[in-house]
Design a protein around this motif. Structure first.
Motif, PDB file in Angstrom:
ATOM      1  N   UNK A 133     -12.658  17.729  -6.672  1.00 33.37           N
ATOM      2  CA  UNK A 133     -13.209  16.551  -7.662  1.00 33.37           C
ATOM      3  C   UNK A 133     -14.328  16.838  -7.734  1.00 33.37           C
ATOM      4  N   UNK A 134     -15.379  17.019  -7.181  1.00 34.03           N
ATOM      5  CA  UNK A 134     -17.232  17.325  -7.340  1.00 34.03           C
ATOM      6  C   UNK A 134     -16.522  17.829  -8.800  1.00 34.03           C
ATOM      7  N   UNK A 135     -16.512  18.489  -8.539  1.00 38.07           N
ATOM      8  CA  UNK A 135     -16.592  19.867  -9.919  1.00 38.07           C
ATOM      9  C   UNK A 135     -15.908  19.138 -10.972  1.00 38.07           C
ATOM     10  N   UNK A 136     -15.306  18.534 -10.909  1.00 37.72           N
ATOM     11  CA  UNK A 136     -14.088  18.037 -12.059  1.00 37.72           C
ATOM     12  C   UNK A 136     -15.644  16.587 -12.400  1.00 37.72           C
ATOM     13  N   UNK A 137     -16.215  16.092 -11.377  1.00 37.88           N
ATOM     14  CA  UNK A 137     -17.142  15.381 -11.788  1.00 37.88           C
ATOM     15  C   UNK A 137     -18.559  15.235 -12.713  1.00 37.88           C
ATOM     16  N   UNK A 138     -18.804  16.927 -12.005  1.00 38.35           N
ATOM     17  CA  UNK A 138     -19.584  17.509 -12.658  1.00 38.35           C
ATOM     18  C   UNK A 138     -18.959  17.773 -14.068  1.00 38.35           C
ATOM     19  N   UNK A 139     -18.057  17.962 -14.491  1.00 39.88           N
ATOM     20  CA  UNK A 139     -17.456  18.931 -16.121  1.00 39.88           C
ATOM     21  C   UNK A 139     -17.829  17.100 -16.694  1.00 39.88           C
ATOM     22  N   UNK A 140     -17.234  16.062 -16.134  1.00 42.31           N
ATOM     23  CA  UNK A 140     -17.341  15.709 -16.714  1.00 42.31           C
ATOM     24  C   UNK A 140     -18.864  14.479 -17.378  1.00 42.31           C
ATOM     25  N   UNK A 141     -19.787  14.992 -16.311  1.00 41.63           N
ATOM     26  CA  UNK A 141     -21.069  14.529 -16.406  1.00 41.63           C
ATOM     27  C   UNK A 141     -21.897  15.832 -17.583  1.00 41.63           C
ATOM     28  N   UNK A 142     -21.029  17.266 -17.532  1.00 40.71           N
ATOM     29  CA  UNK A 142     -21.183  17.964 -19.148  1.00 40.71           C
ATOM     30  C   UNK A 142     -21.005  18.310 -20.230  1.00 40.71           C
ATOM     31  N   UNK A 143     -19.637  17.219 -19.691  1.00 39.40           N
ATOM     32  CA  UNK A 143     -19.018  16.710 -21.485  1.00 39.40           C
ATOM     33  C   UNK A 143     -19.728  15.835 -21.446  1.00 39.40           C
ATOM     34  N   UNK A 144     -20.193  14.705 -20.861  1.00 38.84           N
ATOM     35  CA  UNK A 144     -21.492  13.375 -22.018  1.00 38.84           C
ATOM     36  C   UNK A 144     -22.180  13.567 -22.214  1.00 38.84           C
ATOM     37  N   UNK A 145     -23.355  15.030 -21.707  1.00 45.55           N
ATOM     38  CA  UNK A 145     -24.324  14.969 -21.988  1.00 45.55           C
ATOM     39  C   UNK A 145     -24.616  16.153 -23.021  1.00 45.55           C
ATOM     40  N   UNK A 146     -23.216  17.130 -23.403  1.00 44.02           N
ATOM     41  CA  UNK A 146     -22.923  17.721 -24.519  1.00 44.02           C
ATOM     42  C   UNK A 146     -22.808  16.659 -25.856  1.00 44.02           C
ATOM     43  N   UNK A 147     -21.451  15.847 -25.511  1.00 46.51           N
ATOM     44  CA  UNK A 147     -21.307  14.763 -26.045  1.00 46.51           C
ATOM     45  C   UNK A 147     -22.436  14.594 -26.766  1.00 46.51           C
ATOM     46  N   UNK A 148     -22.902  13.897 -26.443  1.00 44.58           N
ATOM     47  CA  UNK A 148     -24.694  13.126 -27.044  1.00 44.58           C
ATOM     48  C   UNK A 148     -25.713  14.041 -27.781  1.00 44.58           C
ATOM     49  N   UNK A 149     -25.425  14.899 -27.471  1.00 41.09           N
ATOM     50  CA  UNK A 149     -26.342  16.548 -27.769  1.00 41.09           C
ATOM     51  C   UNK A 149     -25.332  16.577 -29.200  1.00 41.09           C
ATOM     52  N   UNK A 150     -24.263  16.311 -29.631  1.00 48.05           N
ATOM     53  CA  UNK A 150     -23.681  16.636 -30.699  1.00 48.05           C
ATOM     54  C   UNK A 150     -23.566  15.618 -31.790  1.00 48.05           C
ATOM     55  N   UNK A 151     -23.445  14.423 -31.332  1.00 47.88           N
ATOM     56  CA  UNK A 151     -23.474  12.992 -31.680  1.00 47.88           C
ATOM     57  C   UNK A 151     -25.154  13.066 -32.529  1.00 47.88           C
TER      58      UNK A 151
END
Length: 96
Positions: A59-77
């Motif tokens: 669950x922690x790994x998926x939580x970290x992946x989720x956070x990375x996805x949010x930050x990557x989305x913000x960079x792309x945006x």
């Protein structure tokens, strides 16, 4: 996950959640969407911290992946412009 990695995740998520929880609202306008995003980020950080404390590493790994996805989305945006991600404040600036 090593104990050092677990301690780093726990301390960083606790510090981030603490900062969101005790955000100084004086002089700020209420923005419902921003409040909802802050609530989601707070819940995500607490969930990640709890997952590491109870050694739920999957669950922690998926939580970290989720956070990375949010930050990557913000960079792309923002078209890769990291400067536009940073908050601008004139409170701490001095006039020359």
């Amino acid at each position: 996950m090593t104990p050092l990695q677990a301690a780093a995740i726990i301390s960083l998520t606790a510090a981030g959640a603490w900062r969101i929880l005790f955000f100084d609202t004086r002089g700020r306008t209420h923005k419902p969407l921003i409040c909802f995003i802050a609530w989601l980020k707070f819940a995500w950080m607490i969930g990640l911290m709890i997952a590491v404390i109870f050694k739920l590493y999957s669950a922690a790994v998926w939580g970290l992946i989720f956070g990375l996805a949010l930050h990557t989305g913000a960079l792309i945006w923002h078209g890769g412009n990291v400067n536009s991600l940073l908050p601008t404040s004139t409170k701490h600036q001095t006039n020359p």
